[in-house]
Each structure stands twice: as structure tokens, then as C-alpha cells.
Design an enzyme around this catalytic site. Sequence first.
Site, PDB file in Angstrom:
ATOM      1  N   ASP A  16      34.722   2.664  47.159  1.00 43.72           N
ATOM      2  CA  ASP A  16      34.824   1.676  48.055  1.00 43.72           C
ATOM      3  C   ASP A  16      34.989   2.405  49.253  1.00 43.72           C
ATOM      4  O   ASP A  16      34.740   3.491  49.762  1.00 43.72           O
ATOM      5  CB  ASP A  16      36.222   0.839  47.863  1.00 43.72           C
ATOM      6  CG  ASP A  16      37.551   1.948  47.787  1.00 43.72           C
ATOM      7  OD1 ASP A  16      37.464   2.973  48.308  1.00 43.72           O
ATOM      8  OD2 ASP A  16      38.337   1.337  47.358  1.00 43.72           O
ATOM      9  N   PRO A  59      33.138  -9.956  23.527  1.00 42.41           N
ATOM     10  CA  PRO A  59      33.594 -10.010  24.764  1.00 42.41           C
ATOM     11  C   PRO A  59      34.910  -9.489  24.922  1.00 42.41           C
ATOM     12  O   PRO A  59      35.818  -9.725  23.983  1.00 42.41           O
ATOM     13  CB  PRO A  59      33.534 -11.629  25.189  1.00 42.41           C
ATOM     14  CG  PRO A  59      33.322 -12.110  23.725  1.00 42.41           C
ATOM     15  CD  PRO A  59      32.560 -11.144  23.251  1.00 42.41           C
TER      16      PRO A  59
END
Length: 139
Positions: A16, A59
Site C-alpha cells: 500500500d 469457498p
Amino acid sequence: MLQSSRVIQIEWGDCDPAGIVWYPRYFGMFDACTAGLFHKATGLRKSQLIAKYDFVGFPMVDTQAKFMIPSAFGDEIRIDTTITELGRSSFDILHKVMKGDQLAIEATEKRVWVGKHPDDPARIKSKPIPDEVVAALRG
């Protein structure tokens, strides 16, 4: 239970503006490590597992992570992945991110082995993990 490890070099795109790994990138790494654990256990890549066992995937339905040490561009980390609990259609995963000999992150996931819903193929439904996969994961 079986364990797998993956060494990752942190790339510029993982970071970031503060120069540390943007936390969602770890979850992509964890997903790849989970698939890697199944590959180590069965010898099959995720696409091959899906074709062989006629399921949709596994998932994540719950996750938690504790971040203790940040990683930055150029750092090398190792992710140790293991299944901590194996149920009929679900399993719990533990990922330990090591930076050198220090624990940087500890993350848990609950995942479910799912197939197409028999009444509506646009939906998914849990299904039992095949016995041979369970045996392979137990090591």
C-alpha cells in the site's frame, strides 16, 4: 494433519502507499496456499480436483487474522498451512506467516467443499469431501 509451506517474495504491487503489504493481499496468498496444500496431498491442481470430483470449489465462510509484524517490498515470508479440523464437508485451516524466525501473522479459515445445488445449478450446496481426499489430507 498434512502441512505445506510456501516461500513468497513480497512484490511492489503487494504494498500500500505506506510501503507495507496491503492486508487483502495476504488473503489471496492464503487462498493459493490452501490450494497448494490440496495439491501436495492429492497430486492434483485445483482445476484437476474440480474436474475429478465434480465440485465447484471450497469457498471460505469464516476467517480471522492477527497481524503482528508488517512485511514490505522485497521481504521474504514463509506461509505454513495446515488443516486443523476436518469435517464431513467443511475444514478449518491455519496459516502461519513467518518472517525469518518471527511469527508475523496467524490466520484461520473455515472452508466448505461445495457443488452445484441439485435444485438450482446457479447456487451452491455443501457436499461431503471424498474419502480419498480426506485420507490424503490426514497424511
